[in-house]
Motif scaffolding. Structure first.
Motif, PDB file in Angstrom:
ATOM      1  N   VAL A 166       4.835  16.038  -5.855  1.00 36.13           N
ATOM      2  CA  VAL A 166       5.982  15.151  -5.624  1.00 36.13           C
ATOM      3  C   VAL A 166       6.979  15.816  -4.679  1.00 36.13           C
ATOM      4  O   VAL A 166       7.516  15.174  -3.763  1.00 36.13           O
ATOM      5  CB  VAL A 166       6.638  14.750  -6.961  1.00 36.13           C
ATOM      6  N   ARG A 167       7.214  17.097  -4.848  1.00 38.88           N
ATOM      7  CA  ARG A 167       8.124  17.836  -3.970  1.00 38.88           C
ATOM      8  C   ARG A 167       7.612  17.825  -2.522  1.00 38.88           C
ATOM      9  O   ARG A 167       8.371  17.570  -1.593  1.00 38.88           O
ATOM     10  CB  ARG A 167       8.253  19.274  -4.482  1.00 38.88           C
ATOM     11  N   ARG A 168       6.321  18.072  -2.343  1.00 39.44           N
ATOM     12  CA  ARG A 168       5.737  18.059  -0.996  1.00 39.44           C
ATOM     13  C   ARG A 168       5.834  16.678  -0.361  1.00 39.44           C
ATOM     14  O   ARG A 168       6.112  16.554   0.837  1.00 39.44           O
ATOM     15  CB  ARG A 168       4.286  18.523  -1.028  1.00 39.44           C
ATOM     16  N   ALA A 169       5.617  15.644  -1.149  1.00 43.30           N
ATOM     17  CA  ALA A 169       5.738  14.281  -0.615  1.00 43.30           C
ATOM     18  C   ALA A 169       7.164  14.024  -0.145  1.00 43.30           C
ATOM     19  O   ALA A 169       7.377  13.424   0.913  1.00 43.30           O
ATOM     20  CB  ALA A 169       5.317  13.255  -1.673  1.00 43.30           C
ATOM     21  N   GLY A 170       8.136  14.484  -0.906  1.00 44.86           N
ATOM     22  CA  GLY A 170       9.534  14.333  -0.504  1.00 44.86           C
ATOM     23  C   GLY A 170       9.848  15.088   0.777  1.00 44.86           C
ATOM     24  O   GLY A 170      10.565  14.593   1.650  1.00 44.86           O
ATOM     25  N   GLN A 171       9.289  16.284   0.914  1.00 44.75           N
ATOM     26  CA  GLN A 171       9.498  17.063   2.133  1.00 44.75           C
ATOM     27  C   GLN A 171       8.841  16.390   3.326  1.00 44.75           C
ATOM     28  O   GLN A 171       9.405  16.368   4.419  1.00 44.75           O
ATOM     29  CB  GLN A 171       8.959  18.481   1.952  1.00 44.75           C
ATOM     30  N   ASP A 172       7.634  15.857   3.121  1.00 43.42           N
ATOM     31  CA  ASP A 172       6.950  15.145   4.200  1.00 43.42           C
ATOM     32  C   ASP A 172       7.755  13.929   4.635  1.00 43.42           C
ATOM     33  O   ASP A 172       7.896  13.643   5.823  1.00 43.42           O
ATOM     34  CB  ASP A 172       5.550  14.698   3.772  1.00 43.42           C
ATOM     35  N   ARG A 173       8.277  13.208   3.661  1.00 44.85           N
ATOM     36  CA  ARG A 173       9.081  12.015   3.961  1.00 44.85           C
ATOM     37  C   ARG A 173      10.320  12.403   4.749  1.00 44.85           C
ATOM     38  O   ARG A 173      10.664  11.778   5.736  1.00 44.85           O
ATOM     39  CB  ARG A 173       9.466  11.309   2.665  1.00 44.85           C
ATOM     40  N   SER A 209       6.318   5.902  -6.469  1.00 48.79           N
ATOM     41  CA  SER A 209       5.770   4.569  -6.702  1.00 48.79           C
ATOM     42  C   SER A 209       4.383   4.603  -7.330  1.00 48.79           C
ATOM     43  O   SER A 209       3.933   3.605  -7.881  1.00 48.79           O
ATOM     44  CB  SER A 209       5.726   3.772  -5.397  1.00 48.79           C
ATOM     45  N   ASP A 210       3.693   5.744  -7.260  1.00 52.11           N
ATOM     46  CA  ASP A 210       2.371   5.844  -7.855  1.00 52.11           C
ATOM     47  C   ASP A 210       2.071   7.306  -8.155  1.00 52.11           C
ATOM     48  O   ASP A 210       2.424   8.194  -7.379  1.00 52.11           O
ATOM     49  CB  ASP A 210       1.317   5.272  -6.902  1.00 52.11           C
ATOM     50  N   LEU A 211       1.415   7.543  -9.279  1.00 54.90           N
ATOM     51  CA  LEU A 211       0.994   8.878  -9.682  1.00 54.90           C
ATOM     52  C   LEU A 211      -0.387   8.743 -10.289  1.00 54.90           C
ATOM     53  O   LEU A 211      -0.574   7.998 -11.248  1.00 54.90           O
ATOM     54  CB  LEU A 211       1.981   9.460 -10.702  1.00 54.90           C
ATOM     55  N   GLU A 212      -1.354   9.428  -9.684  1.00 61.05           N
ATOM     56  CA  GLU A 212      -2.737   9.308 -10.140  1.00 61.05           C
ATOM     57  C   GLU A 212      -3.286  10.682 -10.517  1.00 61.05           C
ATOM     58  O   GLU A 212      -2.954  11.684  -9.889  1.00 61.05           O
ATOM     59  CB  GLU A 212      -3.614   8.736  -9.021  1.00 61.05           C
ATOM     60  N   ASN A 271      11.577   2.501   8.438  1.00 59.60           N
ATOM     61  CA  ASN A 271      10.253   2.913   7.981  1.00 59.60           C
ATOM     62  C   ASN A 271      10.016   2.421   6.551  1.00 59.60           C
ATOM     63  O   ASN A 271      10.792   2.689   5.659  1.00 59.60           O
ATOM     64  CB  ASN A 271      10.133   4.430   8.046  1.00 59.60           C
ATOM     65  N   THR A 272       8.917   1.700   6.354  1.00 58.16           N
ATOM     66  CA  THR A 272       8.582   1.205   5.023  1.00 58.16           C
ATOM     67  C   THR A 272       7.219   1.705   4.569  1.00 58.16           C
ATOM     68  O   THR A 272       6.712   1.261   3.559  1.00 58.16           O
ATOM     69  CB  THR A 272       8.594  -0.329   4.992  1.00 58.16           C
ATOM     70  N   ALA A 273       6.627   2.627   5.323  1.00 62.89           N
ATOM     71  CA  ALA A 273       5.304   3.134   4.977  1.00 62.89           C
ATOM     72  C   ALA A 273       5.403   4.117   3.812  1.00 62.89           C
ATOM     73  O   ALA A 273       6.290   4.960   3.787  1.00 62.89           O
ATOM     74  CB  ALA A 273       4.674   3.822   6.175  1.00 62.89           C
ATOM     75  N   PRO A 274       4.501   3.994   2.839  1.00 60.29           N
ATOM     76  CA  PRO A 274       4.502   4.962   1.742  1.00 60.29           C
ATOM     77  C   PRO A 274       3.962   6.306   2.210  1.00 60.29           C
ATOM     78  O   PRO A 274       3.250   6.392   3.206  1.00 60.29           O
ATOM     79  CB  PRO A 274       3.579   4.329   0.708  1.00 60.29           C
ATOM     80  N   ILE A 275       4.314   7.350   1.494  1.00 63.33           N
ATOM     81  CA  ILE A 275       3.822   8.709   1.782  1.00 63.33           C
ATOM     82  C   ILE A 275       3.006   9.132   0.570  1.00 63.33           C
ATOM     83  O   ILE A 275       3.502   9.100  -0.553  1.00 63.33           O
ATOM     84  CB  ILE A 275       4.992   9.681   1.968  1.00 63.33           C
ATOM     85  N   THR A 276       1.756   9.529   0.791  1.00 62.33           N
ATOM     86  CA  THR A 276       0.878   9.961  -0.300  1.00 62.33           C
ATOM     87  C   THR A 276       0.451  11.396  -0.051  1.00 62.33           C
ATOM     88  O   THR A 276       0.054  11.745   1.054  1.00 62.33           O
ATOM     89  CB  THR A 276      -0.361   9.055  -0.387  1.00 62.33           C
ATOM     90  N   VAL A 277       0.561  12.226  -1.095  1.00 63.95           N
ATOM     91  CA  VAL A 277       0.149  13.626  -1.022  1.00 63.95           C
ATOM     92  C   VAL A 277      -0.782  13.897  -2.191  1.00 63.95           C
ATOM     93  O   VAL A 277      -0.524  13.469  -3.318  1.00 63.95           O
ATOM     94  CB  VAL A 277       1.374  14.569  -1.083  1.00 63.95           C
ATOM     95  N   THR A 278      -1.873  14.623  -1.920  1.00 65.76           N
ATOM     96  CA  THR A 278      -2.844  15.004  -2.942  1.00 65.76           C
ATOM     97  C   THR A 278      -2.800  16.506  -3.118  1.00 65.76           C
ATOM     98  O   THR A 278      -2.693  17.250  -2.135  1.00 65.76           O
ATOM     99  CB  THR A 278      -4.265  14.567  -2.523  1.00 65.76           C
TER     100      THR A 278
END
Length: 90
Positions: free
Chosen positions: A55-62, A30-33, A6-13
């Motif tokens: 960031v924590r939620r993105a890690g959990q989703d990943r 890789s990105d923080l907006e 898997n190479t897809a990025p994970i984005t959480v808002t």
């Protein structure tokens, strides 16, 4: 999304829309907006908490995508040995 290679990025808002974090294929940030008005709508401490949460939620989703839960299987018991009487009767 596939689990192998898997190479897809994970984005959480964040819920308030102030922060968006993206994790790359290896789990790196890789990105923080920030929303244009993020610094006017919140104080630095609260914004820092929001960043950590996103960031924590993105890690959990990943992790959930790459390591799906497995079913618990009953332990496999070895077969019972054949009694000597049954072996002789054959």
């Amino acid at each position: 999304m596939t689990t192998a290679g898997n190479t897809a990025p994970i984005t959480v808002t964040s819920a308030d829309g102030l922060v968006r974090a993206t994790l790359g294929p290896h789990g790196e940030l890789s990105d923080l907006e920030f929303a244009p008005d993020a610094f006017e709508r919140t104080d630095p401490a609260q914004l820092a908490d929001t960043v950590l949460d996103v960031v924590r939620r993105a890690g959990q989703d990943r992790k959930a995508i790459l390591d799906p839960p497995t079913r618990q299987l009953a332990p496999v018991r070895p077969p019972r040995p054949t009694p000597k009487r049954a072996r002789r009767a054959r």
